[in-house]
Design a protein around this motif. Structure first.
Motif, PDB file in Angstrom:
ATOM      1  N   SER A 102       0.846  -1.187   0.000  1.00  0.00           N
ATOM      2  CA  SER A 102       0.000   0.000   0.000  1.00  0.00           C
ATOM      3  C   SER A 102       0.883   1.240   0.000  1.00  0.00           C
ATOM      4  CB  SER A 102      -0.900   0.031   1.242  1.00  0.00           C
ATOM      5  OG  SER A 102      -1.722  -1.116   1.307  1.00  0.00           O
ATOM      6  N   ASP A 146      -3.410  -0.555  -2.534  1.00  0.00           N
ATOM      7  CA  ASP A 146      -4.105   0.622  -2.025  1.00  0.00           C
ATOM      8  C   ASP A 146      -3.296   1.879  -2.292  1.00  0.00           C
ATOM      9  OD1 ASP A 146      -6.338  -0.731  -0.386  1.00  0.00           O
ATOM     10  OD2 ASP A 146      -4.513  -1.649   0.431  1.00  0.00           O
ATOM     11  N   ASP A 195      -5.680   0.481 -10.769  1.00  0.00           N
ATOM     12  CA  ASP A 195      -6.502  -0.609 -10.258  1.00  0.00           C
ATOM     13  C   ASP A 195      -6.485  -0.663  -8.740  1.00  0.00           C
ATOM     14  OD1 ASP A 195      -7.185  -1.494 -12.826  1.00  0.00           O
ATOM     15  OD2 ASP A 195      -5.382  -2.744 -12.977  1.00  0.00           O
ATOM     16  N   THR A 252      -7.206   0.358  -4.875  1.00  0.00           N
ATOM     17  CA  THR A 252      -8.292   1.009  -4.153  1.00  0.00           C
ATOM     18  C   THR A 252      -7.786   2.353  -3.648  1.00  0.00           C
ATOM     19  OG1 THR A 252      -9.222  -1.106  -3.456  1.00  0.00           O
ATOM     20  CG2 THR A 252      -9.887   0.844  -2.215  1.00  0.00           C
ATOM     21  N   TRP A 309      -8.090   5.621  -1.344  1.00  0.00           N
ATOM     22  CA  TRP A 309      -8.652   6.093  -0.089  1.00  0.00           C
ATOM     23  C   TRP A 309      -8.273   7.559   0.108  1.00  0.00           C
ATOM     24  CZ3 TRP A 309     -11.237   2.618   3.225  1.00  0.00           C
ATOM     25  CH2 TRP A 309     -11.102   1.256   2.905  1.00  0.00           C
ATOM     26  N   ALA A 340     -13.187   8.724  -3.970  1.00  0.00           N
ATOM     27  CA  ALA A 340     -12.338   7.846  -3.166  1.00  0.00           C
ATOM     28  C   ALA A 340     -13.131   7.277  -1.996  1.00  0.00           C
ATOM     29  CB  ALA A 340     -11.133   8.620  -2.642  1.00  0.00           C
ATOM     30  N   ARG A 341     -12.632   6.197  -1.416  1.00  0.00           N
ATOM     31  CA  ARG A 341     -13.209   5.664  -0.186  1.00  0.00           C
ATOM     32  C   ARG A 341     -12.682   6.493   0.978  1.00  0.00           C
ATOM     33  NH1 ARG A 341     -13.118  -0.808   0.166  1.00  0.00           N
ATOM     34  NH2 ARG A 341     -14.459  -0.262   1.937  1.00  0.00           N
ATOM     35  N   GLU A 355     -15.122   4.083   7.944  1.00  0.00           N
ATOM     36  CA  GLU A 355     -15.261   5.024   6.847  1.00  0.00           C
ATOM     37  C   GLU A 355     -16.192   6.178   7.190  1.00  0.00           C
ATOM     38  OE1 GLU A 355     -15.498   3.427   2.821  1.00  0.00           O
ATOM     39  OE2 GLU A 355     -15.244   1.428   3.675  1.00  0.00           O
TER      40      GLU A 355
END
Length: 327
Positions: free
Chosen positions: A199, A221, A241, A243, A245, A282-283, A317
Motif C-alpha cells: 500500500s 491501495d 486498479d 483502491t 482512499w 475515493a473511499r 469510513e
C-alpha cells in the motif's frame, strides 16, 4: 452576481494571492539542502533478492555512503547536515538507497523486509529533506509498531520535495519529476516481494506525486491523506486498479485551501477536486481531529485506520465520533 459566483471569485483571489506571495517572498538564510555537495553513492542498481544476507550487505553499503556524505558536510563546515547524516548512519538503520546530492534521496526500511508480507510505502510531502527527515522517520516507526512484526514500512524520500510555502508546492512540476522513480520503485519492490500486499500512503504534496504515478504503480491501495488535491478530477482519471482512499483531519489546514485549478503564465496552479469530496470518488477513512502533521501520531484514529488499510482489514469510513463506527 450569484453567491456561487462570488465564492468562486473569492477562491481565485485567495489562490492568486498565495501564488504572488510564493513568487515575491525570497527564501533566505542558510544554504538550502540542494546546495550542499555530497559524493556519488557507491551503492547503486538493483537488489538481487530480499534475503537477510543481501539486505545486510545493502544496508552496510548505504551506511558507508551516508558516512562519506557526512564527511563532505564536515569539510564544508555544515555541522547541521553532518549531524543529520550521522544519525541516519546509525548501525540500527536500514537504507536500501541513499544519495546525498541535489538535496538528498533515500529509501529506508523500518522492519524486517525479508519476512514481511505487508508493505507500506510512505511518500512524504513538501519540506521533507535529509535535514528534516526526523518526522518522516518517526511516522514510519509509529506505523510499523501499529502494524506488527509481519509488516515493513518504507520511508521513500525518492524526489526533490518543494519548499512548503513556494510556487513549486502549488504546481505539479516536482510530482511529474518524481512519478517515474516512484513507479520504478514499486515495480522493484513487487519483484523482490511478489506475494506481499503493498500500500502507498501519500501525505500532502506526496499525494500529488502518487497521483502522477498512479497508472503504473504496483499497489493494492493508494491512500491520500492531508491532500491539497491531486490535479485530477476524480479517481477514474488516475487510471489505477488500486483502491483509492482519502482522509483529512478536522484541524488540517488543507481543508481551507481553494480546491480549484487556475491557469496562469506559470502554468496550472492548484490541484482541483478535493480528494475527500464525494465528487472525487475515493473511499473515505476516519482520521480524527489532528492537524496536518498528526496523521501518524501514535494512538491517532488516522494511524489506526491506515494500518487497517495496509493489512486489508475493515476500516472505519465515517468521521470520528459517529456511532457504530470503530475508530
Amino acid at each position: 452576481m450569484t453567491i456561487r459566483t462570488r465564492r468562486g471569485r473569492l477562491r481565485r483571489l485567495v489562490l492568486v494571492a498565495f501564488v504572488t506571495a510564493s513568487v515575491a517572498v525570497p527564501i533566505s538564510g542558510a544554504a538550502r539542502p540542494v546546495d550542499v555537495p555530497a559524493p556519488t553513492p557507491t551503492v547503486r542498481g538493483r537488489l538481487h533478492a530480499a534475503t537477510p544476507h543481501e539486505l545486510a550487505e545493502r544496508y552496510a553499503g548505504t551506511r558507508t555512503d551516508i558516512e562519506a556524505a557526512a564527511g563532505v558536510a564536515d569539510d564544508r563546515g555544515d555541522r547541521r547536515r553532518a549531524d543529520a547524516l550521522r544519525t541516519l548512519a546509525s548501525p540500527t538503520r536500514q537504507f536500501l538507497a541513499f544519495d546525498g546530492r541535489d538535496g538528498g534521496r533515500s529509501v529506508e526500511i523500518v522492519g524486517d523486509l525479508a519476512r514481511a508480507d505487508r508493505l507500506a510505502v510512505l511518500v512524504p510531502g513538501a519540506g521533507t529533506s535529509v535535514d528534516s527527515y526526523r518526522r518522516l522517520r518517526a511516522g514510519a516507526v509509529a506505523l510499523r509498531r501499529q502494524l506488527g512484526d509481519r509488516a515493513a514500512v518504507v520511508a521513500w524520500l525518492g524526489y526533490r520535495t518543494p519548499v512548503t510555502a513556494s510556487l513549486a508546492a502549488a504546481t505539479a512540476g516536482r510530482a511529474e519529476e518524481a512519478a517515474p522513480a516512484l513507479r520504478s520503485f514499486t515495480r522493484e519492490l513487487h519483484r523482490l516481494k511478489p506475494a506481499a500486499r503493498t500500500s502507498l500512503l501519500c501525505h500532502s504534496y506526496g499525494s500529488v506525486v502518487c497521483a502522477r504515478a498512479a497508472s503504473g504503480l504496483e499497489a493494492a491501495d493508494l491512500v491520500l491523506y492531508g491532500s491539497p488535491g491531486t490535479g485530477y478530477e476524480d479517481v477514474a482519471a488516475l487510471g489505477t486498479d488500486a483502491t483509492v482512499w482519502a482522509g483529512r483531519s478536522s484541524d488540517d489546514w488543507t481543508g481551507g485551501i481553494p480546491h480549484i485549478r487556475l491557469w496562469t503564465p506559470f502554468g496550472p496552479i492548484g490541484f482541483g477536486t478535493d480528494p475527500v469530496s464525494p465528487e472525487f470518488g475515493a473511499r473515505f477513512f476516519a482520521t480524527g481531529d489532528g492537524d496536518h502533521s498528526d496523521y501518524l501520531r501514535p494512538g491517532s484514529p488516522a494511524l489506526r485506520n491506515m494500518a487497517r488499510i495496509v493489512t486489508g482489514e475493515r476500516v472505519c469510513e465515517r468521521p470520528t465520533g459517529v456511532p457504530a463506527c470503530a475508530n
